[in-house]
Write an enzyme that holds these catalytic residues in place. Structure first.
Site, short mmCIF file in Angstrom:
data_model
loop_
_atom_site.label_atom_id
_atom_site.label_comp_id
_atom_site.label_asym_id
_atom_site.label_seq_id
_atom_site.Cartn_x
_atom_site.Cartn_y
_atom_site.Cartn_z
N THR A 144 26.19 -66.43 -15.97
CA THR A 144 27.08 -66.92 -17.03
C THR A 144 28.38 -66.13 -17.02
OG1 THR A 144 27.18 -67.60 -19.35
CG2 THR A 144 26.13 -65.49 -18.91
N ASN A 145 29.17 -66.22 -18.09
CA ASN A 145 30.45 -65.52 -18.15
C ASN A 145 30.67 -64.97 -19.55
OD1 ASN A 145 31.72 -67.66 -19.83
ND2 ASN A 145 31.33 -68.88 -18.01
N LYS A 146 31.86 -64.39 -19.76
CA LYS A 146 32.09 -63.65 -21.01
C LYS A 146 32.49 -64.53 -22.20
CE LYS A 146 33.89 -59.31 -19.15
NZ LYS A 146 35.16 -58.57 -19.03
#
Ligand code: C5P
Length: 409
Positions: free
Chosen positions: A218-220
């Site tokens: 995933t990402n931030k």
């Protein structure tokens, strides 16, 4: 117009060490265009002088020393009537208990008791105090009495260790209030409600691409921008569906479809776009996914290397842009680190979008997991509009106002 514009916010400060943060909270509320007045207890003044808050709020602070009857109305009644919204930050266990009982033994509790305004409690205390059954009983009572609560959160306490009890940071309080205050207040944001009768689909958050049954890529992304857009669109009168990969508190009038990975998000969006007028792709979509998701948890092997084979995901924005029907408006985001306008203009064409909201993620006050954003709005027909750094909730209102223009042009 912003959420806080012309709103009378009374900041009630009680005596915990987090009281020093009341200065920053006052400053941020003023910056968001609220009218701010402060009432504080004697104990609070041991942590921050009333004078500091008087200067920052540009109004005299009501304290027990200054509390007196004046004219036909006494101070606390006048202040109570003035407030549209009362924010109790920090709220100590002691004042929390007094309010749960309905005591009015000082200027602050008397003001709160005399007010019918919306009340938002932001507690801050030692973790053991917070979990004390008496405190929890009082919290339950205040919730029944229609107080909303923001926090406390877990974090580094004044005692020198990490635990639950920390006051939510001022910038997050300012955002959380707009998240909470959906009934009544938000309706005032767009006086003319330019999106009545329109259906809007917004994506938010960071997609999660599974690796095995327990892991994902995933990402931030926090989802804050997408959620703020959904709230602003609703405030402008639209019927809103939020296709979200990240869950956050949201106005119950907004339909939320929680999804996991990119292909799931695309399918949900395509279904919605069959009947929607606007698509806003604020999600941070993963460009890649794992080629073969393992049915079982991937185990450590003898060697140090683990190679994940990734394949490209569909581009949701481009797919929606290419399938755009006449009259539909498609909005995308562009997080860039250089050549902001050029890259946004190229994206506008490549993805068949009507508006690209571009931000330089390297700039202060912009980007992932922050409460503020600094964007440039790029359309085909107008010069790029540079929006000064401000709260994501306010940026969302500017974007929605432009979407309303694009729908009618
Ligand atoms: O091409 P880039 O990822 O910079 O474009 C960002 C915009 O495209 C955002 O609006 C994002 O939601 C969208 N996007 C998408 N599907 C992808 C990648 C990005 O919808 N696979």
């Amino acid at each position: 117009m912003t959420f806080y514009q012309d709103k009378n916010v009374l900041l009630a400060v009680t005596g915990g060490v987090a009281a020093y943060k009341a200065a920053e909270l006052t400053r941020l509320l003023i910056k968001a265009k609220a009218n701010v007045k402060v009432v504080m207890t004697d104990a609070a003044q041991e942590f921050i002088p009333a004078k500091t808050l008087a200067v920052l709020s540009t109004h005299p602070v009501l304290t027990d020393a200054s509390w007196q009857g004046a004219g036909s109305e006494v101070d606390h009644v006048r202040l109570a009537k003035w407030a549209d919204l009362i924010v109790l930050a920090p709220l100590t266990a002691n004042t929390l208990a007094k309010l749960a009982l309905g005591l009015a033994d000082n200027a602050l509790t008397a003001t709160i008791m005399a007010s019918t305004a919306r009340k938002i409690a932001v507690p801050a205390m030692n973790d053991a105090m917070w979990s004390n059954p008496a405190v929890q009983r009082n919290v339950d009572q205040l919730k029944k009495d229609d107080f909303d609560f923001i926090g406390p959160t877990s974090g580094f306490l004044a005692e020198g260790y990490e635990a639950k009890g920390r006051m939510v940071e001022p910038a997050e309080i300012v955002t959380a209030i707009t998240d909470l205050a959906w009934d009544g207040f938000q309706d005032a944001i767009f006086e003319e409600k330019p999106l009545v009768g329109k259906k809007i689909v917004v994506t938010a958050g960071g997609t999660r691409e599974p690796i095995d049954p327990v892991r994902y890529l995933t990402n931030k992304s926090s989802g804050k921008m997408g959620y703020a857009l959904a709230e602003a669109a609703r405030a402008a009168g639209a019927t809103v569906t939020l296709v979200a990969a990240t869950s956050r508190p949201v106005n119950p009038a907004i339909r939320v479809n929680l999804v996991g990975d990119t292909r799931e998000m695309l399918a949900a969006v395509q279904k919605e776009m069959a009947v929607a007028d606007v698509y806003i792709g604020a999600a941070a979509v993963s460009d890649f996914r794992v080629a073969e998701v393992s049915e079982h948890k991937v185990k450590k092997r003898g060697d140090e290397h683990m190679i994940l084979d990734l394949v490209q995901n569909p581009d949701i924005l481009k797919t929606v842009g290419e399938a755009k029907k006449p009259g539909q408006v498609v909005v995308g985001f562009a997080a860039e680190t250089e050549n902001l306008i050029e890259n946004a203009q190229a994206k506008l064409v490549k993805k068949h979008a009507d508006l690209i909201v571009a931000n330089n993620v390297l700039e202060a006050g912009a980007g992932f997991n922050k409460d503020t954003n600094k964007v440039t709005l790029v359309t085909a027909d107008q010069d790029p509009i540079r929006v000064a750094a401000k709260l994501k909730t306010e940026v969302a209102e500017d974007i929605i106002a432009l979407v309303a223009d694009l729908l009618t042009s």
